[in-house]
Design a protein around this motif. Structure first.
Motif, PDB file in Angstrom:
ATOM      1  N   ASN A   4       4.860  56.644  39.093  1.00  0.00           N
ATOM      2  CA  ASN A   4       4.292  56.952  40.557  1.00  0.00           C
ATOM      3  C   ASN A   4       4.733  55.959  41.389  1.00  0.00           C
ATOM      4  O   ASN A   4       4.083  54.758  41.104  1.00  0.00           O
ATOM      5  N   HIS A  38       3.946  58.499  45.884  1.00  0.00           N
ATOM      6  CA  HIS A  38       4.568  59.910  45.296  1.00  0.00           C
ATOM      7  C   HIS A  38       5.014  59.813  44.085  1.00  0.00           C
ATOM      8  O   HIS A  38       5.386  58.667  43.675  1.00  0.00           O
ATOM      9  N   ARG A  39       4.928  61.057  43.193  1.00  0.00           N
ATOM     10  CA  ARG A  39       5.457  60.908  42.006  1.00  0.00           C
ATOM     11  C   ARG A  39       6.971  60.967  41.703  1.00  0.00           C
ATOM     12  O   ARG A  39       7.574  61.688  42.690  1.00  0.00           O
ATOM     13  N   GLN A  92       7.380  61.666  35.002  1.00  0.00           N
ATOM     14  CA  GLN A  92       6.290  61.474  34.351  1.00  0.00           C
ATOM     15  C   GLN A  92       5.632  59.692  34.036  1.00  0.00           C
ATOM     16  O   GLN A  92       4.629  59.646  34.192  1.00  0.00           O
ATOM     17  N   ASN A  94       6.114  50.875  40.789  1.00  0.00           N
ATOM     18  CA  ASN A  94       5.517  51.936  40.084  1.00  0.00           C
ATOM     19  C   ASN A  94       3.847  51.539  39.751  1.00  0.00           C
ATOM     20  O   ASN A  94       3.449  50.452  39.057  1.00  0.00           O
TER      21      ASN A  94
END
Ligand SMILES: C[S@@+](CC[C@H](N)C(=O)[O-])C[C@H]1O[C@@H](n2cnc3c(N)ncnc32)[C@H](O)[C@@H]1O
Length: 370
Positions: A337, A330-331, A334, A299
């Motif tokens: 990422n 990529h996400r 919330q 992350n």
């Protein structure tokens, strides 16, 4: 003649990657093209055909059967078509898959790494290694040193490879051990399992599950088997449980630094995965064969890409920091990422030079003798 193809991606990828699924597939196809297909794919694009998004590409002289077999393993591949004028002609995919796909999909738990993403991570790591072109011809060995309940291990088994894993969480270890043994029995897959403690100096230092299996009974009888080897221990001690240079690939999805129900204890422990990586990556690198590759996902909200890259480089690995490898972020939601870093263990250049010097001397001696 230049032939054009269109790859339709699994509908479920849109749920997994939201807006990024086509772009990620484009990057993965590009890597397959560069490595496994020797640079033969060109004009890789995202296109709408009949209102549906596809990844399209061109190949001089069309795809061979072997090339279709390689591309069939793109992690999001659903269907492949040859584009002929306005029409699409189906091209049958032939995946490496050895087992029913419920091996990978049945288990559902909080903290599971999505299975399509796991396949992407395995593929891009494979394609950075020296073994990317050999995937149709030989069995590889993969280690996931943060294996959780085994998504990477199951993907490796699916490809027909040997799979090894390590996780510190006893609940994950037990859940995976129960799942895989039940699944093998239910599918009547010939295997032999051993589950028990690992002792050192009369102390129990870990628990270990080892399984020998084969998709076909005849292969099992002939000793053509796959090995699964899972250890419940701290990954920092990985080098104590596996032989040096025994894996072609090391693939791990690092803790995300967010709370995941059952994983709250370990997630708290690894608020920043960098500390974990700093202490564990040198050991993981020792377990890789020369020419092998290591791929990690993490992350980026809790650790920057540059910082993670330094950890890999400090362990003597060569980070793949170009082209498609820079387009894998990529996400997820919330709080997450996700990005992927891949690095390879370069075959010792001094050794390589020494070998070619010996070859050159031999050649010279041969021609002297003629
Ligand atoms: C993102 S999860 C991986 C999930 C796994 N790919 C799956 O699908 O089940 C990260 C894993 O790292 C493990 N972990 C964290 N710190 C560890 C350590 N020091 N040694 C071994 N495993 C560790 C956690 O228990 C967790 O299962």
């Amino acid at each position: 003649m230049f032939s054009k193809y269109a790859l339709l991606i699994l509908p479920s990828s849109n749920r997994v990657y939201a807006d990024s699924s086509i772009a990620l597939t484009g990057a993965e196809v590009e890597l397959f093209g560069q490595v496994a297909l020797g640079g033969r794919l060109g004009e890789i694009r995202q296109e709408l055909i009949g209102g549906v998004p596809y990844v399209t590409f061109g190949v001089d002289g069309g795809l061979s059967g072997r090339e279709v077999a390689l591309l069939s393993n793109v992690s999001t591949a659903y269907a492949l078509f040859a584009v002929e004028g306005e029409l699409l002609r189906p091209v049958e995919l032939s995946r490496l898959d050895r087992f029913d796909d419920d091996l990978i999909t049945i288990q559902k738990y909080q903290g599971k790494t999505n299975e399509q993403f796991t396949k992407l991570l395995v593929n891009v790591t494979l394609l950075a290694s020296e073994f990317g072109r050999e995937v149709l011809d030989r069995k590889l060995a993969v280690l996931d040193p943060l294996c959780g309940r085994g998504t990477t291990l199951n993907q490796a088994l699916m490809y027909g490879w040997d799979a090894a894993g390590l996780d510190v969480d006893l609940k994950d270890f037990e859940a995976y051990a129960a799942f895989i043994q039940t699944w093998l029995k239910r599918k009547r897959i010939k295997h032999q399992a051993q589950l028990g403690p690992v002792r050192r100096d009369r102390r129990i230092v870990a628990r270990r599950l080892t399984i020998t299996l084969a998709a076909e009974k005849d292969d099992y009888k002939a000793g053509v088997t796959q090995q699964l080897d899972v250890v419940n221990a701290d990954t920092k001690a990985a080098a104590e449980f596996f032989r040096p240079q025994s894996f072609h690939l090391v693939v791990a999805d690092a803790p995300y630094g967010v709370r995941h129900g059952a994983h709250s204890a370990t997630a708290g422990l690894a608020r920043s995965p960098l500390d974990l990586l700093r202490s564990a990556v040198p050991g993981w690198a020792r377990l890789l064969k020369p020419g092998g590759a290591l791929g990690i996902s993490w992350n980026t909200f809790v650790a920057r890409r540059e910082s993670a890259a330094v950890v890999l480089a400090d362990a003597g690995l060569e980070v793949m920091d170009y082209g498609p490898y820079l387009r894998l972020a990529h996400r997820v939601d919330q709080a997450i990422n996700r990005d992927i870093l891949v690095a390879r263990k370069v075959v010792n250049p001094a050794k390589r030079a020494a070998v070619s010097a010996v070859d050159a001397a031999r050649l010279a001696a041969d021609s002297d003798g003629e």
